[in-house]
Design an enzyme around this catalytic site. Structure first.
Site, PDB file in Angstrom:
ATOM      1  N   LYS A 118       0.685  -1.319  -0.007  1.00 13.80           N
ATOM      2  CA  LYS A 118       0.056  -0.136  -0.164  1.00 13.80           C
ATOM      3  C   LYS A 118       0.988   1.219  -0.008  1.00 13.80           C
ATOM      4  O   LYS A 118       2.066   1.201   0.753  1.00 13.80           O
ATOM      5  CB  LYS A 118      -0.899  -0.047   1.151  1.00 13.80           C
ATOM      6  CG  LYS A 118      -1.794   1.274   1.221  1.00 13.80           C
ATOM      7  CD  LYS A 118      -3.111   1.325   2.118  1.00 13.80           C
ATOM      8  CE  LYS A 118      -2.602   1.554   3.865  1.00 13.80           C
ATOM      9  NZ  LYS A 118      -2.035   2.984   4.159  1.00 13.80           N
ATOM     10  N   GLU A 187      -9.644   7.914   3.519  1.00 10.86           N
ATOM     11  CA  GLU A 187      -9.394   8.167   4.889  1.00 10.86           C
ATOM     12  C   GLU A 187     -10.131   9.421   5.395  1.00 10.86           C
ATOM     13  O   GLU A 187      -9.745  10.421   4.601  1.00 10.86           O
ATOM     14  CB  GLU A 187      -7.932   7.879   5.658  1.00 10.86           C
ATOM     15  CG  GLU A 187      -7.857   8.211   6.927  1.00 10.86           C
ATOM     16  CD  GLU A 187      -6.721   7.668   7.647  1.00 10.86           C
ATOM     17  OE1 GLU A 187      -5.885   7.171   6.914  1.00 10.86           O
ATOM     18  OE2 GLU A 187      -6.426   8.015   8.754  1.00 10.86           O
TER      19      GLU A 187
HETATM   20  O1  KIV Z   1      -1.119   2.599   8.709  1.00  6.47           O
HETATM   21  C1  KIV Z   1      -2.485   2.001   8.854  1.00  6.47           C
HETATM   22  O2  KIV Z   1      -2.888   1.315   9.541  1.00  6.47           O
HETATM   23  C2  KIV Z   1      -3.231   2.353   7.682  1.00  6.47           C
HETATM   24  C3  KIV Z   1      -4.827   2.097   7.965  1.00  6.47           C
HETATM   25  C4  KIV Z   1      -5.395   3.104   9.139  1.00  6.47           C
HETATM   26  C5  KIV Z   1      -5.424   2.453   6.776  1.00  6.47           C
HETATM   27  O3  KIV Z   1      -3.035   3.036   6.802  1.00  6.47           O
END
Ligand code: KIV
Length: 275
Positions: A118, A187
């Site tokens: 991600k 978010e």
């Molecule tokens: O770092 C994380 O846990 C996240 C989530 C809150 C989406 O990016």
């Protein structure tokens, strides 16, 4: 000889195929044991860089390193069998160039065996997302409030509350979807915007503080368990483990101090020598 695995893990294409279908359940985990618990109920386990705050007590996610993510990613892979494991790329490991992003992502995939990474950012990262996906790296994108940008945005405030702020977030979500991301975390955006984005883009939206109008939801596990000292206002607590842990530790400390802590005779009878 190859060995057929009994349980097949979900993949990024499986999650993409859920667009508009059964809601996608996502939870963070950074450890083998909590991953094992999450694996029974979740489609995706996110090894979020929130581990910097939750595990290491940093104020922000900025200090988190790739080595930290890889170490905890390993643990989560060992603890889980079925969920797609997505590992966050920490600040400074992908923004400089698409080549830097590929080298970092390749390390994460090779060293942990996870199924996707991600990254935070929209339009400015679209070219990188295309570069990664064309080279075998499944990407979950992250738009709206992007915590790694804390030093430029100034606070963890909700995004897109006013309609005037919607255009940028919409452009970001469209750009990452067109660039080939298989899903996007949105978010802290207002419900009407989340609904609009979910209707507009062809990939699943995973909301965090972004209302029910998303294709799935993600929460930080410690926040929803009631273990985090401070949580964002939107987080519903499904457990209250903090006080339980506090009591267990207090009971243990009291028994040790009172010398009533049970010895091994508590578990197995002590052998006594015959005179
Ligand atoms: O770092 C994380 O846990 C996240 C989530 C809150 C989406 O990016």
């Amino acid at each position: 000889m190859s060995v057929q695995q009994d349980i097949k893990r979900l993949t990024a294409p499986d999650i993409l195929a859920r667009k508009g279908g059964e809601p996608i359940v996502v939870l963070t985990s950074y450890h083998a044991h909590t991953a094992q618990l999450a694996d029974k109920h979740c489609d995706v386990i996110l090894v979020g860089d929130s581990l910097g705050m939750v595990m290491h007590g940093f104020e922000t996610t900025v200090p988190v390193t790739l080595d930290m993510m890889i170490l905890q990613g390993h643990a989560v892979m060992r603890g889980s069998k079925r969920a797609l494991v997505v590992i966050d790329m920490p600040f400074g490991t992908y923004e400089a160039s698409k080549e830097q992003a590929f080298m970092s992502a390749a390390r994460v995939l090779k060293e942990t065996g996870c199924g996707a990474i991600k990254i935070e950012g929209g339009v400015r990262l679209a070219e990188t997302i295309r570069f990664l996906t064309e080279r075998g790296v499944p990407v979950m994108a992250h738009v709206g409030l992007t915590p790694q940008s804390i030093n430029t945005i100034g606070s963890f405030r909700a995004q897109g509350r006013e309609e005037t702020g919607w255009a940028k977030i919409e452009a970001d979500a469209l750009a990452v979807a067109e660039a080939g991301a298989f899903s996007v975390v949105i978010e802290a955006v207002a419900e009407p915007l989340a609904r609009k984005l979910t209707g507009q883009i062809a990939i699943p939206t995973i909301g965090i503080g972004a209302s029910v109008a998303c294709d799935g939801q993600v929460l930080v596990m410690e926040d929803m368990l009631g273990l985090s000292p401070r949580v964002p206002k939107f987080v519903k607590r499904y457990g209250d483990l903090g006080p339980g842990i506090d009591k267990a530790i207090a009971d243990y400390a009291a028994e040790v101090r009172a010398r009533t802590f049970p010895g091994p005779e508590h578990v197995y009878p002590m052998k006594t020598r015959k005179p």
